[in-house]
Design a protein around this motif. Structure first.
Motif, PDB file in Angstrom:
ATOM      1  N   TYR A   1       0.848  -1.190   0.000  1.00  0.00           N
ATOM      2  CA  TYR A   1       0.000   0.000   0.000  1.00  0.00           C
ATOM      3  C   TYR A   1       0.883   1.239   0.000  1.00  0.00           C
ATOM      4  O   TYR A   1       1.909   1.278   0.675  1.00  0.00           O
ATOM      5  CB  TYR A   1      -0.914   0.022   1.234  1.00  0.00           C
ATOM      6  CG  TYR A   1      -1.948  -1.074   1.214  1.00  0.00           C
ATOM      7  CD1 TYR A   1      -3.262  -0.816   0.821  1.00  0.00           C
ATOM      8  CD2 TYR A   1      -1.607  -2.377   1.569  1.00  0.00           C
ATOM      9  CE1 TYR A   1      -4.203  -1.826   0.788  1.00  0.00           C
ATOM     10  CE2 TYR A   1      -2.561  -3.396   1.534  1.00  0.00           C
ATOM     11  CZ  TYR A   1      -3.850  -3.112   1.139  1.00  0.00           C
ATOM     12  OH  TYR A   1      -4.787  -4.111   1.104  1.00  0.00           O
TER      13      TYR A   1
ATOM     14  N   ASP B   1      -1.493  -2.705  -4.033  1.00  0.00           N
ATOM     15  CA  ASP B   1      -2.818  -3.183  -3.621  1.00  0.00           C
ATOM     16  C   ASP B   1      -3.746  -2.076  -3.151  1.00  0.00           C
ATOM     17  O   ASP B   1      -4.956  -2.281  -3.066  1.00  0.00           O
ATOM     18  CB  ASP B   1      -2.656  -4.230  -2.511  1.00  0.00           C
ATOM     19  CG  ASP B   1      -1.992  -5.496  -3.021  1.00  0.00           C
ATOM     20  OD1 ASP B   1      -2.709  -6.373  -3.538  1.00  0.00           O
ATOM     21  OD2 ASP B   1      -0.756  -5.597  -2.931  1.00  0.00           O
TER      22      ASP B   1
ATOM     23  N   TYR C   1      -2.859   5.568 -11.654  1.00  0.00           N
ATOM     24  CA  TYR C   1      -3.193   4.651 -10.557  1.00  0.00           C
ATOM     25  C   TYR C   1      -3.689   3.313 -11.097  1.00  0.00           C
ATOM     26  O   TYR C   1      -3.342   2.253 -10.573  1.00  0.00           O
ATOM     27  CB  TYR C   1      -4.258   5.272  -9.644  1.00  0.00           C
ATOM     28  CG  TYR C   1      -3.894   6.639  -9.100  1.00  0.00           C
ATOM     29  CD1 TYR C   1      -2.564   6.990  -8.866  1.00  0.00           C
ATOM     30  CD2 TYR C   1      -4.875   7.587  -8.829  1.00  0.00           C
ATOM     31  CE1 TYR C   1      -2.232   8.248  -8.376  1.00  0.00           C
ATOM     32  CE2 TYR C   1      -4.549   8.837  -8.333  1.00  0.00           C
ATOM     33  CZ  TYR C   1      -3.238   9.174  -8.110  1.00  0.00           C
ATOM     34  OH  TYR C   1      -2.905  10.421  -7.622  1.00  0.00           O
TER      35      TYR C   1
ATOM     36  N   LEU D   1      -2.177  -0.471 -10.015  1.00  0.00           N
ATOM     37  CA  LEU D   1      -2.995  -1.179  -9.034  1.00  0.00           C
ATOM     38  C   LEU D   1      -3.302  -2.609  -9.456  1.00  0.00           C
ATOM     39  O   LEU D   1      -3.499  -2.899 -10.639  1.00  0.00           O
ATOM     40  CB  LEU D   1      -4.318  -0.448  -8.804  1.00  0.00           C
ATOM     41  CG  LEU D   1      -4.341   0.664  -7.756  1.00  0.00           C
ATOM     42  CD1 LEU D   1      -5.719   1.318  -7.751  1.00  0.00           C
ATOM     43  CD2 LEU D   1      -4.016   0.140  -6.361  1.00  0.00           C
TER      44      LEU D   1
ATOM     45  N   GLY E   1      -7.431  -3.686  -6.399  1.00  0.00           N
ATOM     46  CA  GLY E   1      -6.916  -2.521  -5.689  1.00  0.00           C
ATOM     47  C   GLY E   1      -7.889  -1.357  -5.670  1.00  0.00           C
ATOM     48  O   GLY E   1      -8.751  -1.215  -6.547  1.00  0.00           O
TER      49      GLY E   1
ATOM     50  N   HIS F   1     -12.676   1.987  -7.199  1.00  0.00           N
ATOM     51  CA  HIS F   1     -11.965   0.887  -7.853  1.00  0.00           C
ATOM     52  C   HIS F   1     -12.214   0.987  -9.360  1.00  0.00           C
ATOM     53  O   HIS F   1     -13.147   1.656  -9.802  1.00  0.00           O
ATOM     54  CB  HIS F   1     -12.414  -0.488  -7.328  1.00  0.00           C
ATOM     55  CG  HIS F   1     -13.772  -0.901  -7.799  1.00  0.00           C
ATOM     56  ND1 HIS F   1     -14.950  -0.533  -7.164  1.00  0.00           N
ATOM     57  CD2 HIS F   1     -14.151  -1.648  -8.875  1.00  0.00           C
ATOM     58  CE1 HIS F   1     -15.974  -1.038  -7.799  1.00  0.00           C
ATOM     59  NE2 HIS F   1     -15.533  -1.715  -8.855  1.00  0.00           N
TER      60      HIS F   1
END
Length: 211
Positions: free
Chosen positions: A41, A109, A138, A142, A146, A210
């Motif tokens: 993270y 994650d 991102y 991810l 994630g 997400h």
């Protein structure tokens, strides 16, 4: 935001073993840095580190990396970590625009964005960490499950972030305009800014998204 320069901060950061150097060489291999395959993270723009330090304390089975652009701020976070004995926390000094050069696809994650600089002028919108280009970055790093968690007390920035996440194809899991008085308040870890603004009576806005 004008930052006070801290004399010797760059030298202090370079000598601290918690700060990772040669970061692009670690891309796709961050599990080797931590010596395990635990979930990773990151907090982008972590400020003085209160949030990510507490997250690392509460979650020893997860790895955390705090990312901060300014040496004078990062050095304050390192001071907070002087008594931290866990092995699941590291730091990087870098600009958020470089994250796809530092983290590989599916390597992260979860991403935390806490009280990011609002860059209030319209001509600076592309610098905001919730501008659509950042959402696309991102998505690149991810894992499929994630999520991005974003908190702020700045309502215009929050509304902008809702629009930009949608424009970039993200789905919102939950949205609250007053986190501390919502069903999502339990287990919330506060940042320095969050504690300050909340004490003044400012509602804290939060979204989880997400792809």
């Amino acid at each position: 935001m004008r930052l006070r320069n801290v004399k010797g901060s760059r030298e202090t950061i370079a000598a601290n073993p918690l700060v990772i150097q040669n970061i692009t060489e670690k891309k796709g291999q961050w599990n080797k840095v931590f010596g395990n395959n635990n979930p990773l993270y990151i907090e982008i723009g972590m400020g003085k580190g209160q949030f990510i330090l507490e997250m690392a304390r509460r979650n020893p089975d997860r790895n955390f990396i705090g990312i901060e652009k300014y040496s004078s701020v990062l050095v304050r976070a390192l001071e907070k970590c002087e008594t931290f004995e866990g092995g699941n926390l590291r730091f990087i000094r870098m600009d958020a625009e470089e994250i796809t050069e530092v983290f590989a696809a599916n390597e992260v994650d979860g991403i935390y964005l806490n009280f990011s600089d609002p860059w209030p002028k319209d001509r600076h919108a592309k610098r905001r960490l919730t501008y659509r280009d950042f959402w696309n970055r991102y998505h690149q790093i991810l894992a499929p499950t994630g999520k991005v968690v974003f908190k702020t007390d700045n309502r215009p920035l929050f509304d902008f972030s809702l629009e930009e996440s949608a424009a970039a194809g993200w789905t919102l899991d939950n949205v609250t305009y007053d986190l501390h008085h919502s069903p999502y308040a339990e287990g919330n870890v506060m940042t320095e800014y969050e504690a300050k603004f909340s004490a003044l009576g400012n509602p804290i806005h939060r979204l989880i998204a997400h792809y």
